[in-house]
Structures are given as structure tokens and as C-alpha cells.
Design a protein around this motif. Structure first.
Motif, short mmCIF file in Angstrom:
data_model
loop_
_atom_site.label_atom_id
_atom_site.label_comp_id
_atom_site.label_asym_id
_atom_site.label_seq_id
_atom_site.Cartn_x
_atom_site.Cartn_y
_atom_site.Cartn_z
N THR A 319 0.85 -1.20 0.00
CA THR A 319 0.00 0.00 0.00
C THR A 319 0.88 1.24 0.00
OG1 THR A 319 -1.54 -1.25 1.35
CG2 THR A 319 -1.94 1.11 1.19
N TYR A 320 1.92 1.23 0.84
CA TYR A 320 2.86 2.37 0.84
C TYR A 320 3.45 2.54 -0.56
CZ TYR A 320 2.99 2.91 5.98
OH TYR A 320 2.68 3.15 7.29
N GLU A 321 3.82 1.39 -1.14
CA GLU A 321 4.49 1.44 -2.44
C GLU A 321 3.61 2.12 -3.48
OE1 GLU A 321 6.91 -2.11 -3.46
OE2 GLU A 321 5.80 -1.98 -5.34
N LYS A 329 2.34 14.67 -6.01
CA LYS A 329 2.26 15.01 -4.58
C LYS A 329 3.65 15.31 -4.00
CE LYS A 329 1.72 11.77 -1.26
NZ LYS A 329 1.01 10.67 -0.62
N TYR A 330 4.59 14.42 -4.25
CA TYR A 330 5.90 14.59 -3.62
C TYR A 330 6.67 15.77 -4.22
CZ TYR A 330 4.69 10.34 -1.26
OH TYR A 330 4.02 9.43 -0.48
N ASN A 331 6.49 16.01 -5.53
CA ASN A 331 7.14 17.19 -6.12
C ASN A 331 6.65 18.46 -5.45
OD1 ASN A 331 8.61 15.81 -7.91
ND2 ASN A 331 7.18 16.02 -9.64
N VAL A 387 8.12 10.90 12.94
CA VAL A 387 7.23 10.29 13.92
C VAL A 387 6.29 9.32 13.20
CG1 VAL A 387 5.59 10.74 15.81
CG2 VAL A 387 7.29 12.49 15.16
N GLU A 388 6.30 8.08 13.62
CA GLU A 388 5.46 7.08 12.94
C GLU A 388 4.96 6.07 13.96
OE1 GLU A 388 4.11 6.55 9.76
OE2 GLU A 388 3.25 4.91 10.90
N LYS A 389 3.65 5.75 13.85
CA LYS A 389 3.09 4.82 14.84
C LYS A 389 3.06 3.36 14.32
CE LYS A 389 -0.88 3.93 12.83
NZ LYS A 389 -1.53 2.67 12.63
C1 LIG Z 1 -1.05 8.30 4.26
S1 LIG Z 1 0.32 7.70 5.12
C2 LIG Z 1 1.55 8.83 4.59
C3 LIG Z 1 2.91 8.31 4.84
C4 LIG Z 1 4.05 9.20 4.31
N1 LIG Z 1 4.01 10.51 4.89
C5 LIG Z 1 4.02 9.28 2.81
O1 LIG Z 1 3.74 10.34 2.25
O2 LIG Z 1 4.27 8.26 2.17
C6 LIG Z 1 0.01 8.21 6.77
C7 LIG Z 1 1.00 7.64 7.75
O3 LIG Z 1 0.72 8.24 9.02
C8 LIG Z 1 0.81 7.24 10.02
N2 LIG Z 1 -0.02 7.71 11.14
C9 LIG Z 1 -1.37 7.87 11.14
N3 LIG Z 1 -1.79 8.34 12.30
C10 LIG Z 1 -0.69 8.49 13.07
C11 LIG Z 1 -0.48 8.93 14.40
N4 LIG Z 1 -1.50 9.30 15.19
N5 LIG Z 1 0.78 8.98 14.85
C12 LIG Z 1 1.83 8.61 14.09
N6 LIG Z 1 1.68 8.16 12.83
C13 LIG Z 1 0.45 8.10 12.32
C14 LIG Z 1 0.32 5.99 9.35
O4 LIG Z 1 0.76 4.83 10.00
C15 LIG Z 1 0.91 6.15 7.96
O5 LIG Z 1 2.19 5.61 7.89
#
Ligand SMILES: C[S@@+](CC[C@H](N)C(=O)[O-])C[C@H]1O[C@@H](n2cnc3c(N)ncnc32)[C@H](O)[C@@H]1O
Length: 456
Positions: A319-321, A329-331, A387-389
Motif C-alpha cells: 500500500t505504501y508502495e 504530490k511529492y514534487n 514520527v510514525e506509529k
Molecule cells: C497516508 S500515510 C503517509 C505516509 C508518508 N508521509 C508518505 O507520504 O508516504 C500516513 C502515515 O501516518 C501514520 N499515522 C497515522 N496516524 C498516526 C499517528 N496518530 N501517529 C503517528 N503516525 C500516524 C500511518 O501509519 C501512515 O504511515
């Protein structure tokens, strides 16, 4: 790009369907497009003339095996729009009956598709009729597919509605968009996955905006006439550069090519046809730079996606991929970051001042990469907290820190709602918008994260 390239030929007159198919295949065409019912029958039906009941009204079904009917013949339906939109009840009824008969016969033969001309002007009744005939639930016509044929470019129309192709543009002639014609038709009764546009490619191509509009539609085929070709130095037919580019962009959305060739009497016509086909196959198979956005969205066109819930669920690697492939978006994130850094660190402080950036919801790190690249591009210094959960994505971040980013990035394995940072941030970056702006619970998460900012 269609999985398998197919080039068809449009035949004005077909005295013998078996012969026409064999002949076209020998030239290299996969499909033939030809009228389904006899002209005489259609005209009589529309005008209310008495029909000769002894005369067959369509092709002899035993002339071809079903496999050929099912794969290689596209039936051209009689042009009925003028009559379906008539104010006279009997005229409309006869047109409807003819349409019904044609679709019934297309169904009987098992044709993969039928073609019907769509003209500017009223098409509401036509749209309604097609809709009702192709969407009869489990009914008689439910497997008939109708390709609505129209030109890709604006035609010109006088204010009172008469089509006027030959005249110069003047005050009483306004250009009308061919796309609008299609849009009106499908807005009235859109039999999705049963009706599709097919387009005549003009020799003089329209503006890119007009082409782009069409590229957002499920265009099934592009008609190319011999006039679009020019001769190269060796005398072989080739297409101008821009036409090649346009055709390739239609390949990208799965459109096929149908050639319109002049009726050829000379024994040489095989040679000409083969040259066109080889050229089109060459266009299809040669390498070209695919549009990066199209590459990213491929397979997701016109499908409603069930929204992700990354707070509740841990997203998986694939899904990330998928969303990491979004170039736009990233640009834009990177550009915005570069502007923010230049705004916050004046030129004379660029070697002394370091900003604290927090990427909250860092996923597998693309925004961190963007922040670092932005800082690099404007020669500003930053220090990042990621920060990542999702513990699994944290593993990726730790790999990247170890092998790529080093001390520039600190990974915080934590839900941002529970984190108590030791220092405050100059900039917070996040991407938690999701499909509907709230399904990732961004307000709930980011509201608390505002307190990480300096001055809060
Ligand atoms: C849509 S993804 C975007 C990931 C990355 N920023 C990108 O652009 O590829 C959202 C990310 O936020 C993380 N996330 C969501 N809620 C969070 C929280 N309360 N604290 C930390 N991470 C969170 C999710 O696990 C996910 O990896």
C-alpha cells in the motif's frame, strides 16, 4: 496500453463478409467494422416503406464461425439520431424499432461491439433508448456494447443549430466541443461499461487541452484515415510527430486503432495496408516515455476505492508502495518545503541556523527524502524528527536512517498523540488527508501536534 494491440479496418461496402474478413486478415488487420443490416432494409425501416419480407436484412450468420463473429467483426449501426430526436412520434418509433432490431441481431451474432454515430445537437432520446436497450437486466440485449463514434475536434455549428463544416468561422458560427456532445449523451443515460466513445482522429489535431479531456474518458478506439499519413524520405507512410504522440497517449488508456482506407481496387492495396499496420505496430511496440501520473494511476481508473484507515490499521508495504509512486504530490511537497526554508532562514543565516522539522506520520519516509532534498536544493540546514506509529514502517525508517540519512534524522516510534518532544518544531510536515480529508483522522491527530510548534 491495451494488453494486445489490435488494428481494425473500417469497410464502407462489404459484398461478402467471409471474403472481407479473410482479405483483411491477410493484410494484417484483426477486426473489420462494417454495416450490420443492409442499407436498403435500414432506409425502408426508417422511412416506413414496406419491407420485402423475403429479403434477408442482415449478414448470413453461418458465413462465419461464432468465434469470428465474437472476436473479429464490429457491426456498424444505422445512423438514427436525426430520427430518434424527431418531434414526429411515428418517426421516433420507427427509429427505435430499427435500433432494437440491430441490437437484437448484434446480440444474435455475438459481436464484441457495435458502432453508432453520435452527432452534435439533441441526443437525449437516443441516449435513453440505448440505455434502456443495453441495460435490460439479464435481458435480451444485455451483452451488447455500443461504441459511440464522434470526431475528436470541435465541429462548427451555427447559432440555430445547423452543422456547418465548410464555412469560415464568423459571428453566427460558434465552435462546439465534441467532448460536450459525448458528455450530454452520457449524462442522460450512461450505460457504464456498455457505451464508450470512439474517436475520429483529425488531420489537424486540436489543442492539447481538448485531447487531455478525451484522455480522461474510456475511449475504446481511434479511427485514423489514410490522410493523416505523410510519406517519409523513402516513400513509406509515417505519421507526423505530434500525431504519433497523441496516438501513443490513447494506447496508454487502452484504445485500439481502426484504419479508414479508401476502397482499393488495385492488387497493390495489400502492400499499402501492410505498411500502415506495420507502422502502427511499430508505434505501439517502440519505447516511449509514459506519462508518470498515468503510470501511477494505472489500474485505478474510474473505481471508487474503499478509504484507508491508517490510524486504526497498519498499512502494508504494497500500500505504501502504491502511493509513494505519486510524482505530483511529492514534487509539490518538496517545492513547498524549499520555499518555507528560504522564507524561514534568511540568506545570511544559512550557514549558522538549523531548523527543526517534524514529519508526523512519516510512513516509509518519502516526505523525509523530500525535506532533505529541498534543504539541499536551497542550501539550508535542517534536523528532522520522523514520527510514525506503524512499527513495521518504523523498521523501514530505521534502515534508511542507518544506511542513508544518518544523524540528520531521528526516528520516533510513537503515536503522535502520545509523544512529548524534548524540543519544539519550526515546521511540521504531514500527509494524513486521505481520500475524504478525514478518514485518516487527521484533525484528531494533527490538532494535538500543533503544540509541537515553537511559540505554541
Ligand atoms: C497516508 S500515510 C503517509 C505516509 C508518508 N508521509 C508518505 O507520504 O508516504 C500516513 C502515515 O501516518 C501514520 N499515522 C497515522 N496516524 C498516526 C499517528 N496518530 N501517529 C503517528 N503516525 C500516524 C500511518 O501509519 C501512515 O504511515
Amino acid at each position: 496500453m491495451p494488453k494486445k494491440m489490435s488494428v481494425g479496418i473500417y469497410l464502407e461496402e462489404v459484398p461478402d463478409i467471409q471474403h472481407a474478413l479473410t482479405d483483411s486478415r491477410e493484410s494484417g488487420f484483426n477486426t473489420i467494422c462494417c454495416e450490420l443490416l443492409t442499407k436498403k432494409y435500414s432506409l425502408n425501416e426508417l422511412s416506413g416503406e414496406e419491407q420485402n419480407c423475403e429479403e434477408p436484412f442482415g449478414w448470413f450468420d453461418m458465413a462465419l464461425p461464432s468465434a469470428d463473429w465474437n472476436s473479429s467483426v464490429v457491426g456498424v449501426l444505422s445512423d438514427v439520431q436525426e430520427q430518434t430526436e424527431s418531434h414526429i412520434f411515428n418517426v421516433r418509433t420507427r427509429a427505435s424499432q430499427l435500433l432494437e432490431k440491430q441490437m437484437g441481431y448484434a446480440h444474435h451474432l455475438g459481436l464484441p461491439a457495435t458502432i453508432l454515430n453520435l452527432h452534435p445537437g439533441d441526443s437525449c432520446n437516443l441516449s435513453r433508448l440505448i440505455y434502456s436497450k443495453v441495460t435490460t437486466d439479464g435481458g435480451y440485449h444485455s451483452n451488447v456494447v455500443v461504441w459511440m463514434r464522434l470526431p475528436m475536434v470541435h465541429s462548427k455549428q451555427t447559432v440555430n443549430g445547423a452543422i456547418d463544416v465548410g464555412r469560415e468561422e464568423s459571428d453566427d458560427i460558434q465552435p462546439i466541443s465534441s467532448w460536450n456532445t459525448w458528455n450530454t449523451f452520457r449524462t442522460v443515460g450512461y450505460a457504464e461499461r456498455r457505451t464508450f466513445p470512439v474517436l475520429d482522429l483529425p488531420v489537424d489535431l486540436p489543442d492539447q487541452d481538448e485531447i487531455d479531456r478525451w484522455l480522461g474518458e474510456p475511449v475504446k478506439a481511434i479511427f485514423i484515415s489514410e490522410e493523416s499519413f505523410i510519406s517519409n524520405q523513402k516513400g513509406f507512410p509515417v505519421l507526423p510527430k505530434r500525431t504519433q504522440h497523441v496516438i501513443r497517449s490513447f494506447f496508454d488508456i487502452g484504445a485500439q486503432v481502426i484504419m479508414i482506407c479508401k476502397p482499393e481496387k488495385s492488387p497493390n492495396h495489400y502492400v499499402h495496408h501492410k505498411q500502415y499496420i506495420e507502422y502502427i505496430y511499430g508505434l505501439y511496440t517502440s519505447e516511449w516515455e509514459e506519462d508518470p501520473v498515468r503510470k501511477y494511476t494505472k489500474g485505478y481508473e474510474d473505481y471508487l476505492q474503499s478509504p484507508l484507515q491508517p490510524l486504526m490499521d497498519n498499512l502494508e508495504a504494497n500500500t505504501y508502495e502504491v502511493f509513494e509512486r505519486d510524482p505530483t504530490k511529492y514534487n509539490l511537497y518538496q517545492k513547498a518545503m524549499a520555499k518555507a526554508l528560504v522564507f524561514k532562514i534568511p540568506e545570511d543565516q544559512k550557514d549558522t541556523k538549523t531548523l527543526v522539522v517534524m514529519v508526523v506520520g512519516a510512513g516509509r519516509g518519502p516526505l523525509i527524502r523530500n525535506c532533505l532534498a529541498a534543504a539541499d536544493s536551497v542550501q539550508r540546514r535542517i534536523k528532522i524528527y520522523a514520527v510514525e506509529k506503524n512499527i513495521n514502517a518504523v523498521c523501514t525508517l530505521l534502515h534508511l536512517k542507518k544506511h542513508v540519512w544518518g544523524d540528520a534524522v531521528t526516528v520516533i516510534s510513537c503515536d503522535m498523540r502520545e509523544w512529548h518532544p524534548k524540543e519544539k518544531a519550526d515546521i511540521i510536515v504531514s500527509e494524513l488527508l486521505g481520500s475524504f480529508g478525514d478518514n485518516e483522522l487527521s484533525p484528531e491527530c494533527l490538532d494535538g501536534a500543533q503544540t509541537f510548534l515553537k511559540g505554541s
